[in-house]
Design a protein around this motif. Structure first.
Motif, PDB file in Angstrom:
ATOM      1  N   TYR A   1       0.851  -1.187   0.000  1.00 55.46           N
ATOM      2  CA  TYR A   1       0.000   0.000   0.000  1.00 55.46           C
ATOM      3  C   TYR A   1       0.881   1.229   0.000  1.00 55.46           C
ATOM      4  O   TYR A   1       1.695   1.415   0.901  1.00 55.46           O
TER       5      TYR A   1
ATOM      6  N   VAL B   1      -0.376   7.204   1.924  1.00 57.85           N
ATOM      7  CA  VAL B   1      -1.271   8.248   1.442  1.00 57.85           C
ATOM      8  C   VAL B   1      -0.483   9.564   1.327  1.00 57.85           C
ATOM      9  O   VAL B   1       0.215   9.950   2.262  1.00 57.85           O
TER      10      VAL B   1
ATOM     11  N   SER C   1     -10.315  10.188  -2.829  1.00 60.53           N
ATOM     12  CA  SER C   1      -9.552   9.008  -2.443  1.00 60.53           C
ATOM     13  C   SER C   1      -8.922   9.170  -1.070  1.00 60.53           C
ATOM     14  O   SER C   1      -8.303   8.250  -0.551  1.00 60.53           O
TER      15      SER C   1
ATOM     16  N   GLU D   1      -8.990   3.664  -5.440  1.00 61.15           N
ATOM     17  CA  GLU D   1      -7.595   3.233  -5.441  1.00 61.15           C
ATOM     18  C   GLU D   1      -7.468   2.011  -6.339  1.00 61.15           C
ATOM     19  O   GLU D   1      -8.435   1.300  -6.580  1.00 61.15           O
ATOM     20  N   ARG D   2      -6.269   1.806  -6.886  1.00 56.44           N
ATOM     21  CA  ARG D   2      -6.062   0.676  -7.791  1.00 56.44           C
ATOM     22  C   ARG D   2      -4.599   0.263  -7.736  1.00 56.44           C
ATOM     23  O   ARG D   2      -3.744   1.009  -7.240  1.00 56.44           O
TER      24      ARG D   2
ATOM     25  N   PHE E   1      -0.852  -0.466  -4.271  1.00 58.01           N
ATOM     26  CA  PHE E   1      -2.207   0.059  -4.276  1.00 58.01           C
ATOM     27  C   PHE E   1      -2.052   1.561  -4.103  1.00 58.01           C
ATOM     28  O   PHE E   1      -1.455   2.018  -3.125  1.00 58.01           O
ATOM     29  N   VAL E   2      -2.542   2.329  -5.080  1.00 54.14           N
ATOM     30  CA  VAL E   2      -2.338   3.780  -5.062  1.00 54.14           C
ATOM     31  C   VAL E   2      -3.690   4.469  -5.048  1.00 54.14           C
ATOM     32  O   VAL E   2      -4.608   4.055  -5.761  1.00 54.14           O
ATOM     33  N   ARG E   3      -3.820   5.538  -4.258  1.00 53.87           N
ATOM     34  CA  ARG E   3      -5.057   6.326  -4.276  1.00 53.87           C
ATOM     35  C   ARG E   3      -5.070   7.199  -5.520  1.00 53.87           C
ATOM     36  O   ARG E   3      -4.040   7.772  -5.907  1.00 53.87           O
ATOM     37  N   THR E   4      -6.241   7.325  -6.151  1.00 53.75           N
ATOM     38  CA  THR E   4      -6.321   8.189  -7.337  1.00 53.75           C
ATOM     39  C   THR E   4      -5.983   9.615  -6.929  1.00 53.75           C
ATOM     40  O   THR E   4      -6.313  10.053  -5.831  1.00 53.75           O
TER      41      THR E   4
ATOM     42  N   THR F   1      -2.926  10.671  -6.599  1.00 48.81           N
ATOM     43  CA  THR F   1      -1.553  10.721  -6.101  1.00 48.81           C
ATOM     44  C   THR F   1      -0.634  11.131  -7.238  1.00 48.81           C
ATOM     45  O   THR F   1      -0.736  10.588  -8.335  1.00 48.81           O
TER      46      THR F   1
ATOM     47  N   LYS G   1      -7.811   6.584 -12.635  1.00 44.50           N
ATOM     48  CA  LYS G   1      -8.380   5.244 -12.632  1.00 44.50           C
ATOM     49  C   LYS G   1      -7.764   4.385 -13.737  1.00 44.50           C
ATOM     50  O   LYS G   1      -7.681   3.175 -13.631  1.00 44.50           O
TER      51      LYS G   1
END
Lengths: 444, 287, 333
Positions: free
Chosen positions: A25, A28, A74, A286-287, A303-306, A308, A347
């Motif tokens: 992860y 953030v 996100s 996140e994806r 896993f990255v938050r949109t 970022t 995304k």
């Protein structure tokens, strides 16, 4: 005999440097810039204002019309401003800037690790949940999923095809997702099957991922109607028309969609997102993104938050090497080179690649020697050398007759050409001109 | 004469006669009636076939002129008033006066004003690089410098200046046919009313971003500060989408806006050098 | 400036194959045949090849640099390939001035006047060869006999090629069975021990080159197989109809320039069709014309003319014989 598509295709070096790196992860970030258009269709309309407090999973922009998608925050924090940012299109487009405070999620999201197997929602509720949760195709095209799952009247779908192929070199996000979250993916597939009303699903996985093939086969054996198929390693096996041809031997006619041959294709990442949305009430914010490149010290999958910035992901991979020549959003065949390291991850970002300077320069162009290698590489059986010449000389009507709009811009022709001719550059130009001409013709 | 020669002459002459008769009748049967004035007009047109009139070649323009009720909106930029007057005489119609135009590039983003932020390595074609991304600088509206306009010009009136990276329009050769206007994917070229001695005043910027990002991208960008609008006594300047625009029909070339503009975004060309304050004072003293 | 990111459209990776590598691959594939040729024809073979290669490269350089005033591209290997292929069409005792004239025609007229690499409709080596054949018929048909490595050049011992023996013999009314005794055995023809031009003698060396080019994906199987196949089928039919006036198919394939033409001349990228369907039709046309010229025409060998004639049809074939597009045929519903 492994299944494959019969015409065209190339074998670029795989360079799956991160295939064995488990997904981590990404921390953030301190601030995010969430673009309001991360999908095909109308950009979403911002519904928050400067100074608002938001939570992760909260809607910050509403989709406009049917072919559009909701955008969710996100992160939790305060909206700093609504302004333009250079996104992956290479131009500035509107985005929501949020300063991050903590990591509070919307209360309706189920944050537990429990895997929910029972599908409680009905077919219509599933499609609606996909729309509410902003689910779009995560294979790279970002087509809104609720539109894809709503079969138009008069058409029938009898099979769901799941794309676990990941044919682009370097990218391994789908591979790792299948290995680590296979159960959730299969439940997501069952959800999609329920939404479509089909009883059969086929998962296609390229043969360079034997661990994923065996793992998914094991998991699928407990479920009804889902089968896993190993496919020959050949680019572009992951293109939906080629995947349908390889798995069920049906050719989607020019200008038509997979649903016209009774199939719907979804990426494994989308199936995972559908699971999270339907079973855990978690919208898409996140994806998994692969960060890779020969010069990086710690490539990996995250896993990255949109929203970022790419900068954060590159830092996590050990920092930007000094001799970096190109930063690519996506894979090396179809991805787009970005002109700023602060481009936000959206995304549709499946990977970020760092290329050293000596691999970033385009080779010198020579004359066409008429070897025909571009024709043998083209998976749509077009004649790239001819389409390039027609576009270059401005003969767009003839280009239209030669089916230039069939081209899916996979890049196999430019890759193969020994004279290093910029085939795809001119074909793209020809395609956009022909599409514009056809639209003007239809308006008359 | 030997019989061979006689037979040859007779048979060939007969063949020629029969062919002539057949051709005559065929020509009569398939004859298309065309207004003979179309040929007359086409003969006085410059035969450049450039499309500057907006029609498909000189013959098409000749047909249009013959069939038109009035010459309103019809003009041949290459031939100019001379040709239009002659055509009006032949057809017995009124010639409509047409302001001569000249092409002008609405961008002054030289490398010293507009720093480079990336390197474009693809095909040197503006349409292709425009579709790809904003360009080698931070201005997503400015000239890409790949020369689509220069290639489109059939009158040899444009060339690419290597030092500035911008196209240059040669005043005496440009006939304002509009080919470069169509070729530019960013619509940076405008056909403006031609003034005496080739003088020009225009806002050499097309950046529609707000003032701060525009200025960061280029030192001579228009920041829509409105100072030019306020100083213009003739109401010739309007601001739309964070960009100022000077209406050539209202402009009197007083040059006040040029000095007023804080970013030097408005440029003046082919004017005599300004007199300095000292010179003006000296003039006043000496009477 | 060097710190700026590089932006170009996708794809961002390219295959390592280049035009130059392909050309040098063809040169490598021609090496076995060159070796055999030197083995059987001696120093003459080396002199002819070296002269041809040097002339072709020098003419291309001079024309590009001084007449066309364009960037010089002699290092791309195409002039080298033309030089070697031209040499392989010649007898090993041909005088130097004729080779130079032929090279000039091949490069200057058949290639450069059309715009250089990629633009010529006719195979340059064959145009050069046919020009030399028509202009210097005597020197171009005095074929040295294979005698092992010799140091003689223009004074080599000459004799008729197998094809000429058969053609002349049948014209004179001799029976085929008698004629077949005069020509080398099939094995000898396969190994190259026969009279002929430098490149057409050793079948096995040419086939080695073919295998190498297939392996390196320089050419595909379509053209050579369709040419040889057509020759085989057509000559079989003729042989079955009248074994006394028509030689057997194995002879036709091994004798003369069918193998050299099918593997190296007809597969020239620039002058051959680009998609598989058209390639096969092209090959059938060449095979058919070769046999027609050999059996009914005035010359004993027909491959060069057959290829040049079919070259003329290639633009037409490229324009009208199109690959079947994906999704063109409705396969479902």
């Amino acid at each position: 005999m492994l299944k494959t598509f019969p015409i065209g295709g190339i074998h670029p070096p795989e360079n799956k440097l991160t295939a064995d790196k488990a997904i981590k992860y990404l921390t953030v970030p301190e601030s995010v810039t969430i673009p309001v258009s991360q999908h095909i269709g109308a950009p979403a309309e911002v519904i928050v204002n400067k100074g608002d407090d938001v939570k992760a999973g909260q809607v910050i922009a509403k989709g406009r019309g049917f072919v559009s998608s909701n955008i969710h925050s996100s992160v939790s924090g305060k909206v700093n401003k609504i302004d333009n940012v250079i996104d992956s299109t290479g131009y500035r487009h509107p985005a929501v800037y949020i300063d991050v405070v903590g990591d509070e999620w919307s209360e309706t999201i189920d944050r537990s690790n429990k895997i929910i197997t029972e599908i409680a929602l009905s077919k219509e509720e599933i499609i609606n949940r996909c729309f509410e949760s902003g689910i779009v195709g995560l294979g790279g095209a970002t087509f809104p999923s609720h539109v894809k799952l709503s079969i138009p009247a008069g058409k029938k779908c009898n099979i769901l095809i799941i794309n676990g192929v990941e044919c682009e070199p370097y990218l391994t996000s789908d591979h790792r997702l299948m290995l680590e979250r296979g159960e959730e993916i299969l439940i997501g597939i069952s959800v999609i099957m329920k939404a479509l009303g089909v009883e059969k699903a086929m998962i296609g996985i390229e043969n360079n991922k034997p661990d994923a093939i065996s793992h998914m086969t094991n998991l699928a054996s407990e479920l009804h109607g889902i089968s896993v198929h190993a496919l020959k390693v050949k680019y572009p096996q992951g293109a939906e028309k080629q995947l349908i041809k390889a798995l069920i031997d049906r050719e989607v006619p020019a200008g038509q969609l997979p649903v016209d041959v009774g199939a719907v294709v979804n990426n494994v990442g989308t199936a995972f997102a559908v699971y999270e949305a339907v079973q855990k009430n978690k919208p898409l914010f996140e994806r998994v993104v692969t960060i890779s490149g020969k010069s990086l010290s710690q490539p990996g999958n995250y896993f990255v938050r949109t929203g970022t910035p790419v900068r954060n992901l590159v830092e996590a991979a050990g920092g930007l090497p000094d001799d970096t020549g190109k930063i690519i959003n996506g894979g090396p065949m179809m991805g787009k080179a970005v002109n700023s390291i602060d481009v936000p991850i959206a995304k549709g970002t499946s990977g970020i690649l760092i290329f050293p300077r000596d691999e970033s320069e385009r080779p010198a162009v020579g004359p066409c020697i008429r070897c025909g290698k571009c024709i043998s590489a083209c998976a749509m059986n077009l004649e790239p050398f001819l389409l390039m010449t027609l576009s270059e000389k401005g003969l767009f009507e003839r280009a239209e007759n030669e089916r230039i709009t069939d081209c899916m811009e996979c890049g196999s022709c430019s890759y193969t050409c020994p004279a290093k001719r910029p085939l795809l550059d001119y074909i793209r130009l020809g395609k956009s001109t022909v599409i514009r001409m056809a639209r003007e013709r239809n308006l008359k | 004469m030997s019989p061979t020669i006689l037979i040859t002459i007779i048979s060939l002459s007969l063949l020629a006669l029969i062919s002539a008769v057949i051709l005559y009748f065929v020509a009569q049967k398939f004859k298309i009636f065309e207004d003979p004035r179309i040929d007359e007009i086409q003969a006085i047109l410059p035969a450049a076939n450039c499309g500057g009139c907006g029609f498909a070649g000189c013959r098409n323009f000749a047909e249009t002129l013959v069939n038109a009720d009035t010459f309103d909106g019809l003009n041949c930029p290459v031939g100019g008033a001379e040709v239009m007057d002659a055509a009006a005489q032949i057809l017995g119609k009124e010639a409509v006066a047409f302001d001569p135009l000249i092409a002008v590039l609405l961008c002054n983003g030289l490398p010293e004003y507009r720093p480079r932020t990336s390197r474009y390595d693809g095909v040197a074609d503006c349409r292709i690089s425009n579709n790809l991304y904003m360009g080698e600088t931070d201005c997503s509206y400015g000239c890409l410098g790949n020369g689509d306009c220069v290639r489109a010009c059939t009158f040899d009136a444009m060339y690419m200046d290597q030092a500035s990276g911008l196209p240059v329009i040669v005043d005496d050769k440009c006939i304002a046919c509009g080919a470069c206007v169509k070729a530019c994917p960013r619509n940076l070229i405008e056909l403006r009313k031609k003034a005496k001695k080739d003088r020009k005043i225009y806002v050499a910027c097309s950046n529609c971003d707000k003032g701060a990002p525009a200025r960061r991208a280029c030192k001579v960008a228009c920041i829509a500060c409105n100072k030019c609008v306020r100083v213009c006594e003739y109401g010739a300047i309007t601001i739309e989408n964070n960009l100022a625009y000077i209406d050539a029909k209202k402009c009197t070339f007083c040059r006040k806006c040029v000095t007023e503009c804080p970013t030097n975004s408005i440029i003046e060309l082919n004017f005599p050098p300004r007199r300095t304050k000292a010179e003006v004072q000296a003039e006043e003293v000496n009477g | 400036m060097s710190n700026l990111l590089n932006i170009s459209p996708s794809p961002h990776i390219h295959d390592r194959e280049t035009t130059r590598k392909l050309m040098y691959g063809v040169v490598l594939a021609l090496m076995p045949a060159l070796f055999i040729s030197v083995f059987y024809f001696g120093i003459g073979a080396l002199i002819v090849t070296a002269t041809s290669v040097a002339s072709c490269i020098i003419f291309e350089y001079l024309i590009q640099r001084f007449i066309l005033k364009k960037p010089v591209s002699v290092t791309d290997g195409s002039a080298l390939v033309t030089g070697i292929l031209l040499a392989f069409n010649l007898p090993s005792n041909i005088p130097i001035h004729i080779i130079v004239i032929g090279s000039f025609v091949a490069i200057g007229i058949a290639k450069m006047t059309f715009g250089g690499l990629g633009n010529n409709p006719f195979n340059p080596a064959l145009v050069g060869r046919v020009f030399m054949l028509i202009s210097f018929p005597v020197q171009m048909t005095r074929w040295p006999v294979p005698e092992g490595f010799k140091t003689g050049y223009t004074d080599a011992v000459t004799g008729a090629t197998p094809l000429a023996i058969i053609k002349e013999g049948i014209k004179n009314g001799e029976s085929l069975s008698r004629l077949m005794e005069k020509i080398p055995t099939a094995f000898n023809m396969f190994m190259g021990k026969m009279g002929g031009s430098m490149g057409e003698v050793a079948a096995f060396a040419l086939l080695l080159g073919f295998a190498y080019m297939l392996y390196k994906k320089i050419i595909t199987w379509h053209i050579p197989v369709s040419i040889i196949g057509t020759v085989a089928i057509f000559t079989t039919i003729l042989w079955l109809i009248n074994p006394e006036t028509n030689a057997n198919p194995m002879f036709h394939i091994l004798a003369g320039g069918v193998l050299l033409g099918a593997i190296f001349m007809a597969t020239d990228y620039v002058t051959s069709p680009m998609n598989p369907k058209a390639m096969i039709i092209y090959g059938i046309g060449i095979g058919f014309l070769t046999v027609i010229i050999r059996v009914y025409g005035a010359y004993p060998e027909g491959v060069s003319f057959a290829i040049l004639i079919m070259n003329a049809f290639v633009p037409l074939m490229n324009a009208y014989i199109k690959p079947k597009r994906f999704g063109e045929e409705v396969k479902y519903g």
